[in-house]
Write an enzyme that holds these catalytic residues in place. Structure first.
Site: not given
Length: 366
Positions: A273, A275, A343
């Site tokens: 993810f 970010d 992750d």
């Protein structure tokens, strides 16, 4: 401080999305002059691609991987270091750190559809904490948890469509305006509207419509909820990232431990993810290398614009690098490892090192 260009862009994006929401059943191509994010330049205008192919279940995750690899191969400011990947893999291949979902104990869970509703609202609002130095993800997750424990109708679809900024702050027990507060409220309204219109008000119905497929879930969310359409254009090439749509699938899988609502036959299709935290961790581990100019910007805590080359490269190169890490672990050990697991490890490593410097971008996508 939010600069004027960013405010102008967000206002334009808000108006565009309201138009899309009203005509989302038939809209395939939208022309809009002068707006930069998510558009392909064509003459004096830009073409925003909402074609069905961009969110089809068969292509959604492959688009993330392929477009991230394209960015990595054309990157000007971020380099994926193969030797750095090998060193990290050597250090963890025999004992990949396992991080349990909700290891902090901050999430609501009742093993039923209310948990799914909570997670969908949580992930709709899970972005851009950094402008308030005292605000973080834990505050959002635990605040929404407390609100739901006090009132189990707090995330009903009809109520989501009516919240104001001050009311959201009250839910979270937060004493001042939230970063991008108007955008957060708008996304709550969007979620409530589309849940009511297409899924009988229940986020659990989204999952039930997807046939135990995380890929289908990501594609369905991106198709129905414009605020989850995390894609942009980089050097004339469309790039798909889908951070919040993917993290919802991963949160459901993690919360339900791969059973019930969390049973996905293809959870391995989910990437990391992209970010703020993961790129910073990868850079510290020697997996990513920054240009001098980018390193200086991040070191000086200067804002990087949403959709700029630097910002897209930071996110896309992180996805590509971790996919390479995963492939190398599988090759060396023969053991299957999920990008979701990598992750969680990288994110937990990052949040345990508060001095780690990350890039700063005002965005609704992460």
């Amino acid at each position: 401080m939010v600069n004027g260009d960013c405010i102008h862009r967000l206002e334009m994006e808000k108006g565009l999305r309201e138009f899309v929401k009203r005509d989302s059943d038939s809209l395939e191509l939208l022309w809009f002059c002068g707006f930069s994010r998510g558009f392909v330049e064509m003459g004096g205008c830009r073409e925003f691609l909402f074609s069905s192919s961009s969110t089809s279940a068969a292509a959604a995750m492959e688009e993330v991987r392929a477009s991230s690899a394209w960015v990595a191969s054309h990157s000007s400011h971020v380099t994926v270091d193969s030797e750095g990947i090998e060193k990290v893999v050597e250090s963890v291949e025999n004992s990949i750190p396992k991080v349990e979902w909700n290891y902090e104990g901050i999430h609501y869970f009742d093993n039923g559809p209310l948990t799914v509703q909570y997670l969908f609202v949580l992930d709709a609002l899970n972005f851009c904490f950094w402008p308030d130095q005292e605000l973080n993800y834990d505050d959002l997750a635990s605040g929404l948890k407390s609100a739901l424990e006090n009132d189990q109708s707090v995330f009903d679809a009809d109520r989501l469509q009516k919240y104001t900024g001050p009311e959201l702050r009250e839910l979270l027990k937060w004493p001042r305006p939230l970063p991008l507060e108007d955008e957060r409220v708008r996304l709550m309204h969007e979620v409530g509207f589309e849940l009511e219109r297409s899924f009988k008000g229940k986020a659990s119905n989204i999952i039930e419509s997807c046939g135990k497929s995380a890929t289908n879930l990501v594609a369905t969310i991106a198709r129905h909820f414009p605020g989850f359409r995390d894609h942009t254009v980089y050097k004339g090439h469309q790039v798909f990232l889908y951070k919040r749509a993917q993290i919802f699938a991963a949160d459901v899988w993690g919360a339900f431990k791969g059973k019930g609502y969390g049973e996905f036959d293809d959870v391995g299709s989910i990437t990391i993810f992209a970010d703020y935290i993961v790129p910073a961790v990868l850079q510290q581990l020697g997996v990513l290398r920054y240009s001098t100019s980018l390193a200086d910007i991040i070191g000086a805590n200067k804002e990087i614009g949403s959709g700029t080359e630097e910002e897209v490269e930071l996110r896309a190169c992180s996805i590509y690098a971790v996919e390479k890490m995963r492939d190398l672990i599988v090759k060396r050990t023969g053991k299957q490892v999920l990008s979701v697991e990598l992750d969680l490890w990288l994110w937990a490593y990052g949040v345990s090192n508060p001095s780690l410097q990350h890039h700063r971008t005002l965005s609704i996508y992460y």
